[in-house]
Design a protein around this motif. Sequence first.
Motif, PDB file in Angstrom:
ATOM      1  N   LEU A 276       0.809  -1.218   0.000  1.00  0.00           N
ATOM      2  CA  LEU A 276       0.000   0.000   0.000  1.00  0.00           C
ATOM      3  C   LEU A 276       0.846   1.273   0.000  1.00  0.00           C
ATOM      4  O   LEU A 276       0.296   2.376  -0.014  1.00  0.00           O
ATOM      5  CB  LEU A 276      -0.921   0.011   1.231  1.00  0.00           C
ATOM      6  CG  LEU A 276      -1.927  -1.145   1.340  1.00  0.00           C
ATOM      7  CD1 LEU A 276      -2.756  -1.004   2.611  1.00  0.00           C
ATOM      8  CD2 LEU A 276      -2.840  -1.193   0.122  1.00  0.00           C
ATOM      9  N   THR A 277       2.160   1.120   0.051  1.00  0.00           N
ATOM     10  CA  THR A 277       3.029   2.297   0.102  1.00  0.00           C
ATOM     11  C   THR A 277       3.194   2.899  -1.287  1.00  0.00           C
ATOM     12  O   THR A 277       3.023   2.213  -2.302  1.00  0.00           O
ATOM     13  CB  THR A 277       4.417   1.930   0.650  1.00  0.00           C
ATOM     14  OG1 THR A 277       5.019   0.938  -0.207  1.00  0.00           O
ATOM     15  CG2 THR A 277       4.325   1.381   2.057  1.00  0.00           C
ATOM     16  N   PRO A 278       3.546   4.198  -1.380  1.00  0.00           N
ATOM     17  CA  PRO A 278       3.810   4.804  -2.685  1.00  0.00           C
ATOM     18  C   PRO A 278       4.945   4.071  -3.399  1.00  0.00           C
ATOM     19  O   PRO A 278       5.812   3.462  -2.768  1.00  0.00           O
ATOM     20  CB  PRO A 278       4.214   6.243  -2.324  1.00  0.00           C
ATOM     21  CG  PRO A 278       3.598   6.486  -0.987  1.00  0.00           C
ATOM     22  CD  PRO A 278       3.644   5.162  -0.275  1.00  0.00           C
ATOM     23  N   ARG A 279       4.957   4.164  -4.710  1.00  0.00           N
ATOM     24  CA  ARG A 279       5.927   3.410  -5.502  1.00  0.00           C
ATOM     25  C   ARG A 279       7.383   3.691  -5.109  1.00  0.00           C
ATOM     26  O   ARG A 279       8.170   2.736  -5.006  1.00  0.00           O
ATOM     27  CB  ARG A 279       5.725   3.697  -6.993  1.00  0.00           C
ATOM     28  CG  ARG A 279       6.643   2.881  -7.911  1.00  0.00           C
ATOM     29  CD  ARG A 279       6.314   3.138  -9.374  1.00  0.00           C
ATOM     30  NE  ARG A 279       4.975   2.691  -9.685  1.00  0.00           N
ATOM     31  CZ  ARG A 279       4.669   1.437  -9.999  1.00  0.00           C
ATOM     32  NH1 ARG A 279       5.611   0.514 -10.020  1.00  0.00           N
ATOM     33  NH2 ARG A 279       3.427   1.110 -10.271  1.00  0.00           N
ATOM     34  N   PRO A 280       7.799   4.944  -4.866  1.00  0.00           N
ATOM     35  CA  PRO A 280       9.208   5.155  -4.476  1.00  0.00           C
ATOM     36  C   PRO A 280       9.580   4.441  -3.180  1.00  0.00           C
ATOM     37  O   PRO A 280      10.678   3.902  -3.050  1.00  0.00           O
ATOM     38  CB  PRO A 280       9.305   6.678  -4.317  1.00  0.00           C
ATOM     39  CG  PRO A 280       8.222   7.214  -5.173  1.00  0.00           C
ATOM     40  CD  PRO A 280       7.093   6.223  -5.044  1.00  0.00           C
ATOM     41  N   VAL A 281       8.664   4.426  -2.201  1.00  0.00           N
ATOM     42  CA  VAL A 281       8.931   3.726  -0.940  1.00  0.00           C
ATOM     43  C   VAL A 281       9.054   2.227  -1.194  1.00  0.00           C
ATOM     44  O   VAL A 281       9.939   1.556  -0.657  1.00  0.00           O
ATOM     45  CB  VAL A 281       7.819   4.003   0.087  1.00  0.00           C
ATOM     46  CG1 VAL A 281       8.095   3.270   1.390  1.00  0.00           C
ATOM     47  CG2 VAL A 281       7.696   5.500   0.348  1.00  0.00           C
ATOM     48  N   LYS A 282       8.173   1.701  -2.016  1.00  0.00           N
ATOM     49  CA  LYS A 282       8.214   0.274  -2.334  1.00  0.00           C
ATOM     50  C   LYS A 282       9.508  -0.069  -3.064  1.00  0.00           C
ATOM     51  O   LYS A 282      10.142  -1.097  -2.784  1.00  0.00           O
ATOM     52  CB  LYS A 282       7.013  -0.098  -3.197  1.00  0.00           C
ATOM     53  CG  LYS A 282       6.853  -1.595  -3.444  1.00  0.00           C
ATOM     54  CD  LYS A 282       5.689  -1.883  -4.374  1.00  0.00           C
ATOM     55  CE  LYS A 282       4.386  -1.369  -3.789  1.00  0.00           C
ATOM     56  NZ  LYS A 282       3.227  -1.701  -4.678  1.00  0.00           N
ATOM     57  N   THR A 283       9.927   0.788  -3.979  1.00  0.00           N
ATOM     58  CA  THR A 283      11.178   0.549  -4.726  1.00  0.00           C
ATOM     59  C   THR A 283      12.371   0.502  -3.781  1.00  0.00           C
ATOM     60  O   THR A 283      13.210  -0.404  -3.861  1.00  0.00           O
ATOM     61  CB  THR A 283      11.377   1.655  -5.774  1.00  0.00           C
ATOM     62  OG1 THR A 283      10.291   1.618  -6.709  1.00  0.00           O
ATOM     63  CG2 THR A 283      12.688   1.471  -6.522  1.00  0.00           C
ATOM     64  N   PHE A 284      12.458   1.474  -2.880  1.00  0.00           N
ATOM     65  CA  PHE A 284      13.568   1.501  -1.932  1.00  0.00           C
ATOM     66  C   PHE A 284      13.505   0.302  -0.992  1.00  0.00           C
ATOM     67  O   PHE A 284      14.532  -0.315  -0.684  1.00  0.00           O
ATOM     68  CB  PHE A 284      13.536   2.798  -1.120  1.00  0.00           C
ATOM     69  CG  PHE A 284      14.598   2.877  -0.058  1.00  0.00           C
ATOM     70  CD1 PHE A 284      15.909   3.211  -0.381  1.00  0.00           C
ATOM     71  CD2 PHE A 284      14.288   2.596   1.276  1.00  0.00           C
ATOM     72  CE1 PHE A 284      16.889   3.270   0.602  1.00  0.00           C
ATOM     73  CE2 PHE A 284      15.264   2.663   2.256  1.00  0.00           C
ATOM     74  CZ  PHE A 284      16.569   2.992   1.916  1.00  0.00           C
ATOM     75  N   SER A 285      12.320  -0.043  -0.530  1.00  0.00           N
ATOM     76  CA  SER A 285      12.164  -1.151   0.416  1.00  0.00           C
ATOM     77  C   SER A 285      12.602  -2.464  -0.209  1.00  0.00           C
ATOM     78  O   SER A 285      13.320  -3.266   0.415  1.00  0.00           O
ATOM     79  CB  SER A 285      10.703  -1.245   0.876  1.00  0.00           C
ATOM     80  OG  SER A 285      10.304  -0.071   1.541  1.00  0.00           O
TER      81      SER A 285
END
Length: 310
Positions: A276-285
Motif C-alpha cells: 500500500l506504500t507509494p511506488r518510491p517507498v516500495k522501490t527503496f524497500s
Amino acid sequence: MRRKIPSSTALTAFEAAARHGSFARAAEELSLTEGAISRQIGRLESFLGVPLFERVGNRVRLLPNGQRYAAQVRESLDRLDRDSQYLMGQPDNAASLDIAVTPTFAMRWLIPRLPAFSRAHPNITVHLSERTEPFVLAGSGFDAAVHFEHPAWAGMRTYPLLQEVLVPVCHPALIKGAEARVLLDQLPRLHRRQSPDAWQRYAKDSGITLTNPAVGARYDLHAMLIEAALAGLGVALVPRLYVETELEQGRLVAPWPQGEAVSKTFCLVLPEPMGLTPRPVKTFSRWLLEEAGKPWAEDIACDKSPRLHE
C-alpha cells in the motif's frame, strides 16, 4: 472541517522568541520591531486562550505551556521548511524519500550501498536522518525507518533485514606473539555506553573468563568504538557487519568467537503494508531487502511472507 491553525507569522515570531528567550533578539532575527513581536505573540495567546510567556517588567519568561508548545511548533516549522526546500530543488518526475536510521548503520552499511541505488533509480533522492530511539512513524514526516526490532514498533509493519552479531576486534599489533584467548582478559576493553553489560554477556556466551569485564573506556557509538580499535586503544565489541572491510584488509583482527547471544535484528519499518506504500517507498524497500540478502524479498514486497510482523 475548518482547521484551527494560528497564522504562520505569529508562530514564527513565537518560535524565535521562545528559542532566544527574548522578544528583542527575536525581532532582530526576523527584521521586525520588538513591538511587532510582542503583538504577534499576544494575538497567538488570544487565539489559544493560554498564556505562553510571563512578562515581568522588560523581561519575559517562557511558561511550561509555552515550553511544550514551542517544541511542537519548532518541529512543525522545521518540517515545513524541509519539505519546501525539497520541492524547490526537486526536478520534474522525481521523488524523494525521508528515511530515519541509526547513525552507525547509516555510516557503515547503508550509505556505502546507496550509490548503487542511485544508479538504478536516479529519479529517487534518499534523505537520511539520525534516530537512535523508536518513535511513532505515522505523521512523523518519515517514509520509513531502519532500526532495531522493538516492541515500540507495534502497529507498524516491520521486515527483518540483518542480524547485528557482536564480535571482539582489535588492531593486529595488539595480539602479536600471544595466545588470543588469554589476551582478551589482559587487553583494554572498549565499551558502548548504551550497552554497559555487553562484555559480561559476551563472556557468559563465549565461555571466556573476563576479570572486571565492566572496566574500560566508554563511547556513545559503535562507529567510535571501531575508530578506537583501529587506533590500537583496545578491544571493541562491535557488530561484525560494520567491520567486514577492515577485517578483509587486515586492519582489524577478530581471533575470538562471535557473541551469538548478544545480537539484535535490524529491520525495515513502514507505517503501512508495503503493497500500500507509494511506488518510491516500495522501490527503496525492495532494494533494501535484496541488499540484505533476503531470498524472500519478492514475497515480502507483496506482503505474503510469513516473516512479516505487525
